[in-house]
Enzyme design. Structure first.
Site, PDB file in Angstrom:
ATOM      1  N   ASP A 189       3.292  -6.117  -4.421  1.00 42.38           N
ATOM      2  CA  ASP A 189       2.284  -6.583  -4.994  1.00 42.38           C
ATOM      3  C   ASP A 189       1.125  -7.007  -6.223  1.00 42.38           C
ATOM      4  O   ASP A 189       2.472  -6.687  -6.660  1.00 42.38           O
ATOM      5  CB  ASP A 189       0.955  -5.245  -4.315  1.00 42.38           C
ATOM      6  CG  ASP A 189       1.524  -5.411  -1.918  1.00 42.38           C
ATOM      7  OD1 ASP A 189       1.330  -6.013  -1.670  1.00 42.38           O
ATOM      8  OD2 ASP A 189       1.121  -4.230  -1.485  1.00 42.38           O
TER       9      ASP A 189
HETATM   10  N1  URA Z   1       5.494  -2.824   0.263  1.00 36.21           N
HETATM   11  C1  URA Z   1       4.636  -2.507  -0.566  1.00 36.21           C
HETATM   12  O1  URA Z   1       3.754  -1.383  -0.213  1.00 36.21           O
HETATM   13  N2  URA Z   1       4.326  -3.484  -1.730  1.00 36.21           N
HETATM   14  C2  URA Z   1       5.296  -4.278  -2.486  1.00 36.21           C
HETATM   15  O2  URA Z   1       4.518  -4.893  -3.191  1.00 36.21           O
HETATM   16  C3  URA Z   1       6.592  -4.174  -1.536  1.00 36.21           C
HETATM   17  C4  URA Z   1       6.294  -3.470  -0.646  1.00 36.21           C
END
Ligand code: URA
Length: 240
Positions: A104
């Site tokens: 993310d």
């Molecule tokens: N899970 C999440 O919620 N975000 C990420 O960036 C990676 C795994």
């Protein structure tokens, strides 16, 4: 067939300008002969290349370990945001690079950037059980129930079922930091898994993929070329 200057750049030897200078100075030998023309085209797999007396082990594909900072998106191009490709130094840039999986925008840590689609599929496919480990900082305490829920496989509100995941409380964190291990990469997976348990993730960092750990000497936002050993280590000690 590729140009000599481009080959040097693609192998992380130098930036474009520096590569041309090295070639013109006669510092680059192909099959034992100095080649002074940056535009000289040849098949690098079939030739011995030496740069300043050092043999170059040509790799068709490139694998970059990035310590992803928060605020950049795991995409090749984006109209609004800076991408993980935008922040690579010039000498690592080449056509076809993409992030092997997604973190993310606000997640930090280990991201591999490559131009090898087969490799990316291999490490990402849940069928291959390559474990990804995250450190999650939380707004509430983890208890035994949360750990059990993770073990049993969290079910999201839309009915999507996650594979069993491991959750360990990180000592001296007042039960508010967890080490999460998952083998798949559903959208916002870790955040959603905690959210099902009524917990918010306030900070998330990926620390490993398989047995490959984020280099602790790599500052946030920096990257390095991965060695063959780094790539192989992903699969060492793989748990099924
Ligand atoms: N899970 C999440 O919620 N975000 C990420 O960036 C990676 C795994």
């Amino acid at each position: 067939m590729d140009r000599l200057d481009k080959i040097l750049v693609s192998q992380g030897i130098a930036g474009r300008k520096e590569a041309r200078e090295l070639i013109k100075k006669g510092e680059v030998l192909v099959n034992g002969e100095p080649v002074k023309k940056p535009e000289y085209k040849f098949e690098p797999e079939n030739c011995d290349i030496t740069v300043k007396g050092q043999g170059l082990v040509y790799r068709k594909n490139i694998y970059i370990m990035l310590n992803k900072p928060s605020g950049v998106v795991s995409a090749v191009k984006d109209n609004l945001d800076t991408t993980v490709i935008d922040i690579l130094p010039e000498e690592y840039r080449r056509k076809g690079l993409f992030p092997a999986g997604r973190l993310d925008k606000d997640t930090e840590g280990l991201l591999i950037i490559t131009d090898d689609g087969e490799f990316a599929h291999k490490i990402l496919s849940p069928k291959n059980h390559v474990e990804k480990r995250y450190i999650a900082e939380l707004d509430k305490e983890i208890d035994g129930n949360v750990i059990k829920n993770f073990e049993n496989g969290i079910v999201f509100a839309d009915g999507t079922k996650c594979m069993p995941a491991k959750l360990k409380i990180i000592p001296e964190s007042q039960n508010k930091k967890g080490l999460v291990t998952i083998c798949e990469g559903k959208f916002h997976q870790v955040k959603k898994m905690f959210s099902v348990c009524g917990i918010n993730v306030v900070h998330l960092k990926r620390i490993s993929i398989g047995n490959l750990y984020l280099d602790s000497n790599l500052p946030i936002g920096s990257c390095k070329l991965m060695s063959k050993l780094d790539i192989e280590s992903i699969y060492i000690g793989k748990l099924h």
